[in-house]
Design an enzyme around this catalytic site. Structure first.
Site, PDB file in Angstrom:
ATOM      1  N   ASP A   1       0.964  -1.194  -0.065  1.00 59.34           N
ATOM      2  CA  ASP A   1      -0.103  -0.009   0.089  1.00 59.34           C
ATOM      3  C   ASP A   1       0.855   1.175   0.067  1.00 59.34           C
ATOM      4  O   ASP A   1       1.386   1.515   1.042  1.00 59.34           O
ATOM      5  CB  ASP A   1      -0.992  -0.002   1.363  1.00 59.34           C
ATOM      6  CG  ASP A   1      -1.863   1.351   1.341  1.00 59.34           C
ATOM      7  OD1 ASP A   1      -1.781   2.073   0.216  1.00 59.34           O
ATOM      8  OD2 ASP A   1      -2.548   1.566   2.399  1.00 59.34           O
TER       9      ASP A   1
ATOM     10  N   LYS B   1       2.608  11.389  -3.226  1.00 59.13           N
ATOM     11  CA  LYS B   1       1.674  10.488  -4.024  1.00 59.13           C
ATOM     12  C   LYS B   1       0.722  11.685  -4.721  1.00 59.13           C
ATOM     13  O   LYS B   1       0.356  11.248  -5.817  1.00 59.13           O
ATOM     14  CB  LYS B   1       1.012   9.720  -3.016  1.00 59.13           C
ATOM     15  CG  LYS B   1      -0.228   8.630  -3.581  1.00 59.13           C
ATOM     16  CD  LYS B   1      -0.739   7.824  -2.883  1.00 59.13           C
ATOM     17  CE  LYS B   1      -1.851   6.820  -3.230  1.00 59.13           C
ATOM     18  NZ  LYS B   1      -2.397   5.919  -2.457  1.00 59.13           N
TER      19      LYS B   1
ATOM     20  N   GLU C   1      -7.401   0.272  -4.453  1.00 59.81           N
ATOM     21  CA  GLU C   1      -7.227   0.411  -3.006  1.00 59.81           C
ATOM     22  C   GLU C   1      -8.631  -0.133  -2.581  1.00 59.81           C
ATOM     23  O   GLU C   1      -8.773  -1.227  -1.602  1.00 59.81           O
ATOM     24  CB  GLU C   1      -7.075   1.536  -2.593  1.00 59.81           C
ATOM     25  CG  GLU C   1      -5.511   1.914  -2.672  1.00 59.81           C
ATOM     26  CD  GLU C   1      -5.233   3.235  -2.365  1.00 59.81           C
ATOM     27  OE1 GLU C   1      -6.188   4.133  -1.917  1.00 59.81           O
ATOM     28  OE2 GLU C   1      -4.021   3.775  -2.544  1.00 59.81           O
TER      29      GLU C   1
ATOM     30  N   ASP D   1     -13.199   5.296   1.050  1.00 53.99           N
ATOM     31  CA  ASP D   1     -11.557   5.120   1.039  1.00 53.99           C
ATOM     32  C   ASP D   1     -11.266   6.494   0.954  1.00 53.99           C
ATOM     33  O   ASP D   1     -10.977   7.384   0.009  1.00 53.99           O
ATOM     34  CB  ASP D   1     -10.832   4.236  -0.011  1.00 53.99           C
ATOM     35  CG  ASP D   1      -9.392   4.391   0.391  1.00 53.99           C
ATOM     36  OD1 ASP D   1      -8.927   4.963   1.199  1.00 53.99           O
ATOM     37  OD2 ASP D   1      -8.646   3.803  -0.469  1.00 53.99           O
TER      38      ASP D   1
END
Length: 631
Positions: A25, A87, A189, A211
């Site tokens: 992850d 990210k 994800e 999420d």
């Protein structure tokens, strides 16, 4: 004599060898690596027992690169060279970064950079792309995994937000290549979270995966049935996450300070990062407490001392919570489902720990969200399960993933319009073809512009690639038949081909997004990574040697302080001399010499250790009869 290899009845012709694979992850705030052990998915920890690796990379003055907790501790003192939340910049250009004023990095404009396609950040180690920075995080996770598992990885499943576009997915894959990781698959994800929940809880039904991570938000609706994970719809916002809540607190603190200071000076880069860090800490504290005190002194001497209460946090961030519900409604509409049809809501991502966000989700879906798996770890756990299967290891669970493409894919037609070939929420992998034709008499070539997005105009969508089909027979306008085929693999990555039907002339492109890296750039980075591998290996060996030396020095010194009377003065002096020699060597760069000195000190203390053992046994037996001792 010939030897026959004998197998037990029912065994295959060769014993099954467990292949080492992991799920990763790669998060905005923290990253994790997990694997399957004894049929159980588990997160791997570092030497200090940490499961979470802060996604923070610092470029040191001596040329070293530090990743994780050590880098995080220096983010306020060295913000320019300590990169957090990288990210959010993956697959992005400088124009995509809308709020540069409150980001303490020195972005390089495309005109001055080596390439106008790739966002770059100026550090003391030179220009660094988000791909290179992310690769450092992945390298650290790879080292952790191989050290924990005792062997080389065959590959990894790396998770990405469901709403990542093609450029962001390709950037993630490029980062893995630079880190030396074989990517078995890119996995959305929310799908990874559903895998973990479905197998851990034996759940069946229709579930919403909500999420909210550090930098992105996405929501997916999945149907789980007998090991089949079918994504019905997905939506989200790739620029909304926990960082935005931090930034809102940061702005609130600035407003409070300005109210009490008439001549408040502009913030330095260090002060900006310090206040953002304090804002994040306050947000996390308010998860379980009513009030958070934000106290620090800025470089200009200003003392910041304000209290943020839980109701105030709700007030200043409620619009961000509301902002997550719009994509949620769209996903529900796309799946053609009512609220009553949802069997459960799974919360994923550290930001979902905020109480007012949980209440908002509960109010919308009219049911309490599922939180029995750690929202920080659930994605990595699910990715590990998928990696274990893709690596070829036997699994007790039959698992089939039916993921979807998050955004529509198409090409430009006359007038700057978009003709969608693959619509969003189409199951993956997928291949779809559509026929086009020429618009001019005698046209012998066609320029094909591939785009991604939901808007009708090319200017409102993201450009992915351009290529040309040449050699079209000269015909009247509209007579040629050009078949364009879009193929999206299980990772969500796109390739496009164009074929003129009468002649069979064909052109093909594996889409390299506009903000990706070229093959030459990736090759250069791989070479740099390879060239530094020996240096990295030596650095690890030196660090391990110093840790080993520190441990033995500490234990022997403590033992001498208690039991030095058990040995002669000469023996004591010999041991102390070896301790001093080892201490002096730990300041050098010679790992082998440190290891040798540790061995010498171990040998010098053998008699002392034996004497301590004898004394300990004597104390234990003192005053006891033989019959009192139970063997």
């Amino acid at each position: 004599m010939a030897l026959l290899q004998i197998y037990e009845p029912g065994m295959s012709a060769a014993p099954h060898q467990h292949r080492l694979a992991v799920g990763i992850d790669l998060g905005t705030t923290n990253s994790l690596v997990a694997t399957v052990r004894s049929s159980m998915s588990t997160v791997l920890q570092d030497d200090y027992g940490h499961a979470l690796l802060p996604s923070v990379v610092r470029y040191m003055p001596n040329g070293d690169v530090v990743v994780g907790h050590e880098a995080q501790s220096q983010q306020s003192s060295d913000p320019v060279n300590t990169i957090v939340s990288v990210k959010r910049f993956m697959g992005r250009s400088l124009n995509d970064i809308t709020d540069k004023a409150h980001i303490p990095y020195r972005f390089v404009d495309g005109k001055d950079a080596q390439t106008a396609r790739t966002l770059q950040i100026q550090t003391r180690a030179g220009l660094k792309t988000p791909v290179e920075i992310s690769a450092e995080i992945l390298k650290t996770l790879k080292v952790r995994a191989e050290k924990s598992l005792g062997g080389e990885l065959v590959g990894a499943v790396i998770t990405v937000p469901a709403y990542f576009d093609d450029a962001q997915r390709q950037a993630t894959k490029d980062a893995a290549r630079i880190a030396g990781i074989n990517v078995l698959r890119l996995l959305n994800e929310p799908t990874a979270a559903a895998v973990a929940y479905g197998l851990d809880n034996a759940a069946e039904g229709t579930f919403v995966i909500y999420d909210l991570g550090g930098g992105t938000f996405d929501v997916s609706i999945l149907r789980l049935s007998k090991g089949v994970f079918e994504v019905l719809a997905t939506n989200g916002d790739s620029t909304l996450g926990g960082d935005d809540f931090d930034h809102r607190i940061y702005c609130w603190v600035l407003d409070k300070v300005r109210e009490s200071s008439s001549n408040f000076a502009p913030l330095s880069e260090e002060d900006t990062r310090l206040l953002l860090t304090k804002a994040r800490q306050a947000k996390e504290w308010l998860t379980d407490n009513f009030e958070a005190q934000i106290v620090c002194r800025l470089s200009n001497g200003t003392l910041v001392d304000v209290a943020l209460t839980a109701p105030q946090l709700v007030e200043i961030t409620q619009h961000l919570v509301t902002k997550t519900l719009s994509p949620t409604r769209k996903a529900m509409r796309d799946a053609n489902l009512s609220i009553e049809a949802i069997d459960g809501v799974v919360l994923v991502g550290g930001a979902t720990r905020m109480p007012h966000l949980r209440h908002a989700v509960q109010d919308y879906f009219k049911q309490e969200p599922l939180t029995n798996l750690d929202p920080d770890k659930v994605v990595a756990l699910g990715a590990a399960i998928q990696a274990n299967i893709l690596a070829g290891n036997k699994s007790d669970d039959d698992l089939l993933l039916l993921d979807v493409t998050p955004l529509s894919l198409g090409l430009e037609t006359m007038g700057g319009l978009v003709e969608k070939v693959i619509h969003r929420n189409s199951p993956l992998p997928i291949a779809r073809a559509q026929e086009f034709t020429t618009y001019k008499d005698g046209q012998t070539a066609m320029s094909i512009h591939v785009v991604q997005g939901e808007r009708e105009l090319v200017s409102d969508c993201r450009s992915l690639a351009r290529f040309e089909l040449r050699g079209i027979p000269s015909m009247a306008a509209g007579a040629a038949r050009i078949r364009v085929t879009f193929t999206v693999d299980a990772d969500g990555l796109l390739s496009v081909s164009a074929r003129e039907q009468s002649t069979g002339i064909e052109a093909h492109i594996a889409v390299k997004p506009s903000y990706g890296l070229s093959e030459d750039e990736i090759t250069d980075m791989l070479k740099a990574s390879f060239n530094s591998a020996e240096k990295d290996k030596k650095s690890r060996m030196l660090a391990e040697a110093r840790v080993s030396a520190g441990a033995i020095i500490s234990s022997v010194t403590a033992a001498l302080a208690v039991d030095s009377n058990l040995i002669s003065d000469v023996e004591k002096q010999t041991i102390e001399s070896e301790i001093q020699r080892l201490q002096s060597l730990t300041a050098t760069e010679d790992a082998a010499a440190i290891h040798n000195a540790v061995d010498v000190l171990n040998h010098a203390t053998e008699a002392f250790a034996a004497a301590r053992m004898n004394a300990s046994v004597s104390r234990a037996l003192s005053g006891k009869n033989l019959e009192d001792i139970h063997l």
